[in-house]
Write an enzyme that holds these catalytic residues in place. Structure first.
Site, PDB file in Angstrom:
ATOM      1  N   ARG A 196       0.840  -1.215   0.000  1.00 56.27           N
ATOM      2  CA  ARG A 196       0.000   0.000   0.000  1.00 56.27           C
ATOM      3  C   ARG A 196       0.870   1.259   0.000  1.00 56.27           C
ATOM      4  NH1 ARG A 196       0.352   3.735   2.791  1.00 56.27           N
ATOM      5  NH2 ARG A 196       0.182   2.568   4.722  1.00 56.27           N
ATOM      6  N   GLU A 209      13.630  15.312   6.453  1.00 52.81           N
ATOM      7  CA  GLU A 209      15.094  15.429   6.508  1.00 52.81           C
ATOM      8  C   GLU A 209      15.568  14.915   7.863  1.00 52.81           C
ATOM      9  OE1 GLU A 209      16.219  19.450   5.633  1.00 52.81           O
ATOM     10  OE2 GLU A 209      15.241  19.375   3.655  1.00 52.81           O
ATOM     11  N   TRP A 256      14.417   8.778   4.960  1.00 51.36           N
ATOM     12  CA  TRP A 256      13.208   7.966   5.123  1.00 51.36           C
ATOM     13  C   TRP A 256      12.298   8.075   3.910  1.00 51.36           C
ATOM     14  CZ3 TRP A 256      13.705   4.498   8.621  1.00 51.36           C
ATOM     15  CH2 TRP A 256      14.422   4.770   9.782  1.00 51.36           C
ATOM     16  N   GLU A 279       3.565   9.932   7.551  1.00 49.11           N
ATOM     17  CA  GLU A 279       2.367  10.708   7.159  1.00 49.11           C
ATOM     18  C   GLU A 279       1.779  11.440   8.358  1.00 49.11           C
ATOM     19  OE1 GLU A 279       1.287  11.273   4.287  1.00 49.11           O
ATOM     20  OE2 GLU A 279       2.021   9.691   2.998  1.00 49.11           O
TER      21      GLU A 279
HETATM   22  P1  TGC Z   1       2.280  25.803   9.065  1.00 46.36           P
HETATM   23  O1  TGC Z   1       3.762  25.907   8.861  1.00 46.36           O
HETATM   24  O2  TGC Z   1       1.630  26.767   9.963  1.00 46.36           O
HETATM   25  O3  TGC Z   1       1.455  25.822   7.698  1.00 46.36           O
HETATM   26  C1  TGC Z   1       2.018  25.831   6.489  1.00 46.36           C
HETATM   27  C2  TGC Z   1       0.897  25.968   5.458  1.00 46.36           C
HETATM   28  O4  TGC Z   1       0.385  24.666   5.189  1.00 46.36           O
HETATM   29  C3  TGC Z   1      -1.032  24.655   5.370  1.00 46.36           C
HETATM   30  N1  TGC Z   1      -1.406  23.318   5.836  1.00 46.36           N
HETATM   31  C4  TGC Z   1      -2.103  22.462   5.085  1.00 46.36           C
HETATM   32  N2  TGC Z   1      -2.624  22.560   3.850  1.00 46.36           N
HETATM   33  C5  TGC Z   1      -3.284  21.512   3.373  1.00 46.36           C
HETATM   34  N3  TGC Z   1      -3.413  20.362   4.064  1.00 46.36           N
HETATM   35  C6  TGC Z   1      -2.891  20.200   5.297  1.00 46.36           C
HETATM   36  N4  TGC Z   1      -3.018  19.051   5.953  1.00 46.36           N
HETATM   37  C7  TGC Z   1      -2.193  21.286   5.865  1.00 46.36           C
HETATM   38  N5  TGC Z   1      -1.551  21.482   7.037  1.00 46.36           N
HETATM   39  C8  TGC Z   1      -1.084  22.736   7.000  1.00 46.36           C
HETATM   40  C9  TGC Z   1      -1.280  25.748   6.388  1.00 46.36           C
HETATM   41  O5  TGC Z   1      -2.613  26.171   6.318  1.00 46.36           O
HETATM   42  C10 TGC Z   1      -0.299  26.779   5.930  1.00 46.36           C
HETATM   43  O6  TGC Z   1      -0.833  27.423   4.770  1.00 46.36           O
HETATM   44  P2  TGC Z   1      -0.597  28.990   4.536  1.00 46.36           P
HETATM   45  O7  TGC Z   1      -1.292  29.272   3.233  1.00 46.36           O
HETATM   46  O8  TGC Z   1      -1.239  29.650   5.720  1.00 46.36           O
HETATM   47  O9  TGC Z   1       0.878  29.197   4.493  1.00 46.36           O
HETATM   48  O10 TGC Z   1       2.037  24.390   9.470  1.00 46.36           O
HETATM   49  P3  TGC Z   1       0.870  23.909  10.356  1.00 46.36           P
HETATM   50  O11 TGC Z   1       1.061  24.469  11.736  1.00 46.36           O
HETATM   51  O12 TGC Z   1      -0.443  24.132   9.715  1.00 46.36           O
HETATM   52  O13 TGC Z   1       1.218  22.363  10.344  1.00 46.36           O
HETATM   53  C11 TGC Z   1       2.027  21.840  11.319  1.00 46.36           C
HETATM   54  C12 TGC Z   1       1.986  20.322  11.166  1.00 46.36           C
HETATM   55  C13 TGC Z   1       2.777  19.732  12.311  1.00 46.36           C
HETATM   56  C14 TGC Z   1       0.548  19.830  11.235  1.00 46.36           C
HETATM   57  C15 TGC Z   1       2.589  19.948   9.805  1.00 46.36           C
HETATM   58  O14 TGC Z   1       3.867  20.459   9.742  1.00 46.36           O
HETATM   59  C16 TGC Z   1       2.624  18.464   9.609  1.00 46.36           C
HETATM   60  O15 TGC Z   1       1.668  17.872   9.083  1.00 46.36           O
HETATM   61  N6  TGC Z   1       3.733  17.749  10.011  1.00 46.36           N
HETATM   62  C17 TGC Z   1       3.901  16.329   9.789  1.00 46.36           C
HETATM   63  C18 TGC Z   1       4.847  16.098   8.648  1.00 46.36           C
HETATM   64  C19 TGC Z   1       4.492  14.855   7.891  1.00 46.36           C
HETATM   65  O16 TGC Z   1       3.415  14.311   7.955  1.00 46.36           O
HETATM   66  N7  TGC Z   1       5.419  14.390   7.071  1.00 46.36           N
HETATM   67  C20 TGC Z   1       5.142  13.289   6.205  1.00 46.36           C
HETATM   68  C21 TGC Z   1       6.223  13.140   5.186  1.00 46.36           C
HETATM   69  S1  TGC Z   1       5.777  12.146   3.780  1.00 46.36           S
HETATM   70  C22 TGC Z   1       5.601  10.608   4.405  1.00 46.36           C
HETATM   71  O17 TGC Z   1       5.657  10.347   5.550  1.00 46.36           O
HETATM   72  C23 TGC Z   1       5.343   9.570   3.412  1.00 46.36           C
HETATM   73  S2  TGC Z   1       5.211   7.982   4.055  1.00 46.36           S
HETATM   74  C24 TGC Z   1       4.464   7.337   2.705  1.00 46.36           C
HETATM   75  C25 TGC Z   1       4.189   5.940   2.696  1.00 46.36           C
HETATM   76  O18 TGC Z   1       5.140   5.114   2.587  1.00 46.36           O
HETATM   77  O19 TGC Z   1       2.968   5.568   2.664  1.00 46.36           O
HETATM   78  P1  FAD Z   2      10.173  13.369  15.087  1.00 50.27           P
HETATM   79  O1  FAD Z   2       9.512  14.432  14.338  1.00 50.27           O
HETATM   80  O2  FAD Z   2      11.604  13.544  15.502  1.00 50.27           O
HETATM   81  O3  FAD Z   2       9.307  12.862  16.252  1.00 50.27           O
HETATM   82  C1  FAD Z   2       9.779  12.002  17.302  1.00 50.27           C
HETATM   83  C2  FAD Z   2       8.688  11.913  18.383  1.00 50.27           C
HETATM   84  O4  FAD Z   2       8.434  13.229  18.908  1.00 50.27           O
HETATM   85  C3  FAD Z   2       7.352  11.423  17.810  1.00 50.27           C
HETATM   86  O5  FAD Z   2       6.687  10.635  18.769  1.00 50.27           O
HETATM   87  C4  FAD Z   2       6.587  12.717  17.584  1.00 50.27           C
HETATM   88  O6  FAD Z   2       5.173  12.560  17.580  1.00 50.27           O
HETATM   89  C5  FAD Z   2       7.045  13.535  18.788  1.00 50.27           C
HETATM   90  N1  FAD Z   2       6.851  14.961  18.535  1.00 50.27           N
HETATM   91  C6  FAD Z   2       7.448  15.745  17.600  1.00 50.27           C
HETATM   92  N2  FAD Z   2       6.970  16.993  17.660  1.00 50.27           N
HETATM   93  C7  FAD Z   2       6.046  17.001  18.650  1.00 50.27           C
HETATM   94  C8  FAD Z   2       5.177  18.002  19.189  1.00 50.27           C
HETATM   95  N3  FAD Z   2       5.154  19.257  18.710  1.00 50.27           N
HETATM   96  N4  FAD Z   2       4.363  17.651  20.205  1.00 50.27           N
HETATM   97  C9  FAD Z   2       4.339  16.369  20.683  1.00 50.27           C
HETATM   98  N5  FAD Z   2       5.124  15.393  20.213  1.00 50.27           N
HETATM   99  C10 FAD Z   2       5.965  15.706  19.206  1.00 50.27           C
HETATM  100  N6  FAD Z   2       9.027  10.980   4.697  1.00 50.27           N
HETATM  101  C11 FAD Z   2       8.959  11.507   3.435  1.00 50.27           C
HETATM  102  O7  FAD Z   2       9.130  12.712   3.244  1.00 50.27           O
HETATM  103  N7  FAD Z   2       8.709  10.712   2.359  1.00 50.27           N
HETATM  104  C12 FAD Z   2       8.531   9.380   2.470  1.00 50.27           C
HETATM  105  O8  FAD Z   2       8.297   8.697   1.477  1.00 50.27           O
HETATM  106  C13 FAD Z   2       8.608   8.786   3.783  1.00 50.27           C
HETATM  107  N8  FAD Z   2       8.509   7.447   3.944  1.00 50.27           N
HETATM  108  C14 FAD Z   2       8.714   6.882   5.193  1.00 50.27           C
HETATM  109  C15 FAD Z   2       8.769   5.495   5.319  1.00 50.27           C
HETATM  110  C16 FAD Z   2       9.010   4.926   6.560  1.00 50.27           C
HETATM  111  C17 FAD Z   2       9.122   3.438   6.677  1.00 50.27           C
HETATM  112  C18 FAD Z   2       9.146   5.744   7.706  1.00 50.27           C
HETATM  113  C19 FAD Z   2       9.343   5.133   9.062  1.00 50.27           C
HETATM  114  C20 FAD Z   2       9.113   7.114   7.581  1.00 50.27           C
HETATM  115  C21 FAD Z   2       8.909   7.702   6.315  1.00 50.27           C
HETATM  116  N9  FAD Z   2       8.936   9.102   6.141  1.00 50.27           N
HETATM  117  C22 FAD Z   2       8.861   9.657   4.881  1.00 50.27           C
HETATM  118  C23 FAD Z   2       9.272   9.965   7.268  1.00 50.27           C
HETATM  119  C24 FAD Z   2       8.099  10.241   8.196  1.00 50.27           C
HETATM  120  O9  FAD Z   2       7.190  11.105   7.600  1.00 50.27           O
HETATM  121  C25 FAD Z   2       8.664  10.820   9.499  1.00 50.27           C
HETATM  122  O10 FAD Z   2       9.321   9.762  10.155  1.00 50.27           O
HETATM  123  C26 FAD Z   2       7.588  11.431  10.386  1.00 50.27           C
HETATM  124  O11 FAD Z   2       7.068  12.601   9.806  1.00 50.27           O
HETATM  125  C27 FAD Z   2       8.116  11.736  11.808  1.00 50.27           C
HETATM  126  O12 FAD Z   2       9.328  12.407  11.760  1.00 50.27           O
HETATM  127  P2  FAD Z   2      10.592  11.865  12.632  1.00 50.27           P
HETATM  128  O13 FAD Z   2      10.743  10.416  12.348  1.00 50.27           O
HETATM  129  O14 FAD Z   2      11.732  12.766  12.320  1.00 50.27           O
HETATM  130  O15 FAD Z   2      10.157  11.998  14.120  1.00 50.27           O
END
Ligand code: TGC
Ligand code: FAD
Length: 391
Positions: A97, A140, A169, A370
């Site tokens: 998935r 990063e 990652w 995610e």
């Molecule tokens: P902030 O810096 O204040 O906002 C930036 C701008 O982004 C907008 N925004 C969104 N827009 C659409 N959808 C969402 N879910 C959005 N979340 C925020 C926001 O409105 C703002 O827009 P603008 O126009 O005002 O500049 O950021 P925030 O405080 O809203 O968000 C903070 C937080 C922690 C929720 C966000 O940074 C976050 O979601 N962090 C988690 C990072 C994450 O999920 N990384 C994933 C990486 S990819 C991955 O993991 C792939 S795994 C894939 C797989 O194998 O299946």
């Molecule tokens: P951190 O951000 O360092 O977090 C560590 C711990 O601290 C977590 O428990 C977190 O919830 C907690 N924490 C952090 N901030 C706060 C807060 N403000 N308040 C309370 N708790 C907090 N990323 C991509 O971009 N693309 C990909 O394709 C992708 N694929 C992935 C595949 C795998 C198998 C894995 C494991 C990760 C992948 N990721 C990818 C990365 C993934 O999105 C990150 O691991 C995730 O966003 C968390 O970041 P981190 O691992 O640096 O943890």
């Protein structure tokens, strides 16, 4: 008098009755394909830590890659059909998935939503067919939950851009043909389509994962990668662009988690009805039935939530905090179900002969990527209170 166990625990609440005939057909067709082509050997691929690249092409031929997008060789199906595909894929393995989520909802969606016409024509048909593989590089080493802290830079040099930084990652990184790389410029965050053959680009796979072993996860190093301005996604401005792509992939996970949990429960129902202790099937003990009943009710609730969010998405009414609620709840419940199923299997549950512990291990990654469970909790908290507690 004993009856055979229910073959599909989702039948308890008749989840099928919420689906259209077309959605049921798509789900059944993919389930049959996966039973023939992906389920056999999945434990072996998990153990060896390999992803089946041929399967990616077959999924492309089947029409699964980018199936919820329109044009450019994509099927243009609705969100519930896409969700059900994620459910069936994750019932085999979360790694499968993940491949489809990253290909369709992160790589292809970023190009489809933010790319130029030329970029769409160049990449989308090949990605949809599975001839090319894409990845999405946001995280990063020092910027995970807080992508706003990213250090990867894109600097103008004449009409070119020069990208420098490290992403980590990254799912599909080591097998990708094109990476959507998010980088900081002097005007804010921008996205770039980086061909993985570009000079200065290299991918190094993460070794020895204990989770998502049948999926490629890599570090991407960009050392002065020079790209023309036509590599920039012209319609992506600011961090909102990559975060909007995450909504798409997170939505798929809401359904995917149901698939992993359903497979655990199916395996466990089957096992419990044939394994005998104290002279009778362990499914006949009240303590086992309490576990099975709780898990089936929880699974049904997860499925109802997934379909509800899908129907909201169909009407373009799905908000990010609702996706957070779905991802938080369904992954948390699925991991609980996987672990509980493992207990019913006794010692056999710690082997790769049965799926629950493999699913539980995979779901550890799904809980983190995610957006971690904590990030989604705070997103819901912000929606409820109006107060952001992230920093
Ligand atoms: P902030 O810096 O204040 O906002 C930036 C701008 O982004 C907008 N925004 C969104 N827009 C659409 N959808 C969402 N879910 C959005 N979340 C925020 C926001 O409105 C703002 O827009 P603008 O126009 O005002 O500049 O950021 P925030 O405080 O809203 O968000 C903070 C937080 C922690 C929720 C966000 O940074 C976050 O979601 N962090 C988690 C990072 C994450 O999920 N990384 C994933 C990486 S990819 C991955 O993991 C792939 S795994 C894939 C797989 O194998 O299946
Ligand atoms: P951190 O951000 O360092 O977090 C560590 C711990 O601290 C977590 O428990 C977190 O919830 C907690 N924490 C952090 N901030 C706060 C807060 N403000 N308040 C309370 N708790 C907090 N990323 C991509 O971009 N693309 C990909 O394709 C992708 N694929 C992935 C595949 C795998 C198998 C894995 C494991 C990760 C992948 N990721 C990818 C990365 C993934 O999105 C990150 O691991 C995730 O966003 C968390 O970041 P981190 O691992 O640096 O943890």
């Amino acid at each position: 008098m004993a009856r055979p166990p229910m073959p599909d625990p989702l039948a308890l609440l008749d989840i099928d009755s919420l689906l259209t005939e077309e959605e049921r057909e798509i789900q059944r067709g993919l389930a049959d394909f996966l039973d023939a082509r992906a389920r056999p050997g999945v434990a072996d691929r998990f153990e060896r830590g390999v992803f089946d690249r041929d399967l990616a092409r077959e999924l492309g031929a089947f029409g699964v890659l980018g199936m919820h997008l329109t044009g450019y060789g994509c099927a243009g199906l609705g969100p519930v059909a896409y969700g059900l595909a994620c459910l069936e894929l994750e019932s085999v393995d979360s790694g499968l998935r993940s491949f489809v989520s990253v290909q369709g909802s992160l790589s292809m969606f970023s190009i489809w939503r933010y790319g130029s016409e030329e970029q769409k024509r160049e990449w989308l048909p090949r990605l949809a067919a599975g001839e090319a593989v894409g990845c999405f590089a946001l995280t990063e080493p020092d910027a995970g939950s807080d992508p706003a802290a990213m250090r990867t830079r894109a600097v103008r040099d004449g009409s070119d851009w020069v990208l420098t930084g490290t992403k980590t990652w990254i799912t599909n990184g080591g097998i990708a043909d094109v990476a959507t790389v998010w980088a900081r410029t002097e005007d804010g965050v921008r996205g770039f389509l980086v061909p993985t053959t570009a000079r200065g680009f290299r991918a190094v796979d993460v070794p020895a994962k204990l989770s998502l072993r049948a999926s490629v996860t890599s570090e991407l190093v960009l050392e002065d990668v020079r790209l023309p301005d036509t590599a920039r996604l012209p319609h992506a401005e600011g961090l909102g662009a990559p975060l909007s792509c995450l909504n798409e992939a997170r939505f798929g996970i809401v359904f995917g988690a149901v698939g992993a949990a359903r497979d655990c429960l199916r395996t466990t129902l089957d096992y419990a009805s044939t394994r005998e202790q104290f002279g009778r099937p362990i499914a006949g003990f009240q303590l086992t039935q309490a576990k099975l009943a709780d898990m089936a009710v929880s699974l049904g609730g997860c499925a109802l939530l997934a379909v509800h969010l899908g129907r909201l998405k169909e009407r373009d009414r799905l908000r990010p905090e609702q996706v957070s609620a779905g991802k938080l709840n369904n992954v948390r419940e699925a991991i609980g179900i996987a672990r509980e199923c493992r207990t019913v299997l006794g010692a056999n549950g710690v082997t790769l002969d049965y799926s629950p512990l493999r699913h539980a291990n995979n779901l550890e990654s799904v809980l983190t990527y995610e957006g971690t469970a904590e990030v989604h909790t705070l997103t819901i908290g912000r929606a409820l209170t109006g107060i952001a507690a992230f920093r």
